[in-house]
Write a protein that holds these residues in place. Structure first.
Motif, PDB file in Angstrom:
ATOM      1  N   THR A   5      23.344  40.315  51.432  1.00 40.14           N
ATOM      2  CA  THR A   5      22.980  39.611  52.517  1.00 40.14           C
ATOM      3  C   THR A   5      21.453  38.306  52.369  1.00 40.14           C
ATOM      4  O   THR A   5      21.438  38.870  52.087  1.00 40.14           O
ATOM      5  CB  THR A   5      22.801  40.497  54.156  1.00 40.14           C
ATOM      6  N   GLU A   6      21.485  36.928  52.603  1.00 41.58           N
ATOM      7  CA  GLU A   6      20.192  37.123  52.626  1.00 41.58           C
ATOM      8  C   GLU A   6      18.995  37.846  53.883  1.00 41.58           C
ATOM      9  O   GLU A   6      19.582  38.383  54.511  1.00 41.58           O
ATOM     10  CB  GLU A   6      20.416  35.525  52.903  1.00 41.58           C
ATOM     11  N   GLY A   8      16.413  39.005  56.399  1.00 39.10           N
ATOM     12  CA  GLY A   8      16.072  38.554  57.336  1.00 39.10           C
ATOM     13  C   GLY A   8      18.222  38.203  58.210  1.00 39.10           C
ATOM     14  O   GLY A   8      17.621  38.161  59.327  1.00 39.10           O
ATOM     15  N   ARG A   9      19.168  38.169  57.069  1.00 46.26           N
ATOM     16  CA  ARG A   9      19.626  38.047  58.675  1.00 46.26           C
ATOM     17  C   ARG A   9      21.153  39.462  58.310  1.00 46.26           C
ATOM     18  O   ARG A   9      20.828  40.453  57.085  1.00 46.26           O
ATOM     19  CB  ARG A   9      20.961  37.089  56.851  1.00 46.26           C
ATOM     20  N   THR A  10      22.009  39.461  59.253  1.00 44.07           N
ATOM     21  CA  THR A  10      22.352  40.634  59.379  1.00 44.07           C
ATOM     22  C   THR A  10      24.172  40.389  59.073  1.00 44.07           C
ATOM     23  O   THR A  10      25.130  39.252  59.004  1.00 44.07           O
ATOM     24  CB  THR A  10      22.823  40.588  60.962  1.00 44.07           C
ATOM     25  N   SER A  86      26.250  42.265  66.512  1.00 49.08           N
ATOM     26  CA  SER A  86      25.953  42.031  65.188  1.00 49.08           C
ATOM     27  C   SER A  86      26.257  40.650  64.602  1.00 49.08           C
ATOM     28  O   SER A  86      27.115  40.962  64.181  1.00 49.08           O
ATOM     29  CB  SER A  86      26.497  43.240  64.909  1.00 49.08           C
ATOM     30  N   LEU A  87      25.595  40.002  65.120  1.00 44.02           N
ATOM     31  CA  LEU A  87      25.849  38.205  64.518  1.00 44.02           C
ATOM     32  C   LEU A  87      24.255  37.444  63.493  1.00 44.02           C
ATOM     33  O   LEU A  87      23.398  37.913  64.489  1.00 44.02           O
ATOM     34  CB  LEU A  87      26.678  37.447  65.214  1.00 44.02           C
ATOM     35  N   SER A  88      24.094  37.011  62.984  1.00 49.11           N
ATOM     36  CA  SER A  88      22.726  36.826  61.870  1.00 49.11           C
ATOM     37  C   SER A  88      22.556  35.852  62.816  1.00 49.11           C
ATOM     38  O   SER A  88      23.525  34.338  63.832  1.00 49.11           O
ATOM     39  CB  SER A  88      23.647  35.961  61.006  1.00 49.11           C
ATOM     40  N   PRO A  89      21.978  35.276  63.575  1.00 50.75           N
ATOM     41  CA  PRO A  89      20.665  34.403  64.092  1.00 50.75           C
ATOM     42  C   PRO A  89      21.311  32.793  63.253  1.00 50.75           C
ATOM     43  O   PRO A  89      21.372  32.637  62.340  1.00 50.75           O
ATOM     44  CB  PRO A  89      19.255  34.906  64.158  1.00 50.75           C
ATOM     45  N   ARG A  91      24.664  31.757  63.273  1.00 49.02           N
ATOM     46  CA  ARG A  91      25.500  31.375  62.631  1.00 49.02           C
ATOM     47  C   ARG A  91      27.301  30.736  64.042  1.00 49.02           C
ATOM     48  O   ARG A  91      27.611  29.975  63.600  1.00 49.02           O
ATOM     49  CB  ARG A  91      26.348  32.987  63.097  1.00 49.02           C
TER      50      ARG A  91
END
Length: 342
Positions: A5-6, A8-10, A86-89, A91
């Motif tokens: 995961t990058e 800061g990414r969820t 629970s999703l990355s900002p 996305r």
């Protein structure tokens, strides 16, 4: 080696990795009845965005219902608003707030940083003002209409489950409820069940596994055997299947009543704390019993709402007669309940 995961990414939730389609998330982290009154909005979103992957953020136990709704691609396990989605900002392409219009639900969506947000008017949000007293199906259809997405509040029917029930034509008495405010007394359910059985109906008592002792109590009071108690024995789709084929459903204002509406099965629905104008059944073979003059409206109370307690077994038997389910009406000593034919 590249990190999974990058920074800061969820991480993607299990089974919800991106599949290349733009994603539309609908937040409604509530229960079964809340899902069923949102079906018209979900259908409208599907029509408006056929190329999007639609994610429904709600409690995981509702996942089997997604196939019956038919407009949702996947359920994202979201138990209320206690934790972030629970999703990355960035996305999510479009996020829709069908949970409400409070700061918590708005904040959960704002944290996703979607390209487009759909919700009611509030600080930083465009949309219609929040309407009090409007039916839930109409509330969400009105919201989408304002945002340029035509929605029909009567587009609420569900697909039938693939499985067939082993109790076709049963008289389903759903004796449970999420809160004590909606629990009609066990002896009253038993009185109705006894008359249905004497009239030749195959009576089935439904509820959750935690409500099985209550269902067994009702069956015992009615003089009916353990074979009538299905509470805790059905999966969610089996529960939908028995209601889809029911001769009649008797329930408080619960998910069972909303399923009866979704399958147009005759039903008698007893209302307590919730306003009928906001949560009542759509047009169809449905009768609502309540006394709104006595309604306290405390959903989370441990005690049955007085509006619910105003409904007697004779009120229910009279309504069942009106639906053609019973050969005769009960004898009303007074008129404690308001009868509303839908």
């Amino acid at each position: 080696m590249q990190p999974e995961t990058e920074p800061g990414r969820t991480p993607a939730p299990d089974g919800l990795e991106p599949d290349g389609r733009p994603e539309l998330l609908v937040l409604r982290a509530l229960k079964l009845g809340d899902l069923l009154v949102a079906v018209p909005a979900l259908r409208a979103l599907r029509r408006a965005h056929p190329d999007h992957r639609i994610l429904y953020a709600a409690q995981a136990w509702l996942r089997p219902m997604m196939e019956l709704v038919g407009s949702v691609d996947a359920l994202l396990d979201t138990h209320g608003l206690d934790v972030p989605i629970s999703l990355s900002p960035g996305r999510v392409d479009i996020a829709v707030n069908l949970h409400g219009n409070g700061a918590e639900s708005r904040g959960r969506i704002e944290a996703l940083q979607p390209r487009r947000r759909i919700g009611h008017l509030s600080p930083g949000w465009d949309g219609p003002g929040w309407p009090d007293g409007l039916h839930e199906r109409e509330r969400w259809a009105r919201l989408l209409d304002w945002h340029g997405i035509p929605a029909d509040p009567l587009d609420y029917r569900l697909h039938r489950p693939a499985e067939r029930t082993s109790r076709p034509g049963a008289a389903v008495l759903h004796v449970g409820a999420a809160y004590g405010s909606r629990l009609w007394p066990a002896d009253r359910f038993a009185a109705v069940a006894r008359e249905l059985a004497l009239a030749g109906h195959d009576v089935v008592f439904t509820g959750s596994s935690g409500e099985r002792p209550r269902a067994e109590e009702v069956a015992g009071l009615a003089g009916l055997g353990p074979g009538t108690v299905a509470a805790g024995r059905y999966s969610l789709t089996e529960f939908a299947a028995v209601i889809a084929d029911a001769a009649v459903v008797v329930s408080a204002d619960t998910g069972a009543a909303h399923l009866a509406s979704a399958y147009a099965r005759p039903s008698v629905v007893m209302f307590g704390p919730a306003p009928v104008a906001e949560w009542g059944p759509p047009p169809g073979p449905h009768i609502v019993l309540t006394d709104e003059a006595q309604r306290r409206g405390d959903t989370f109370s441990a005690e049955p709402d007085p509006a619910l307690l105003a409904v007697t077994p004779d009120d229910v038997l009279d309504a069942l007669s009106g639906l053609g389910v019973m050969p005769g009406a009960g004898i009303l000593a007074a008129e404690p309940a308001i009868r509303t034919d839908s």
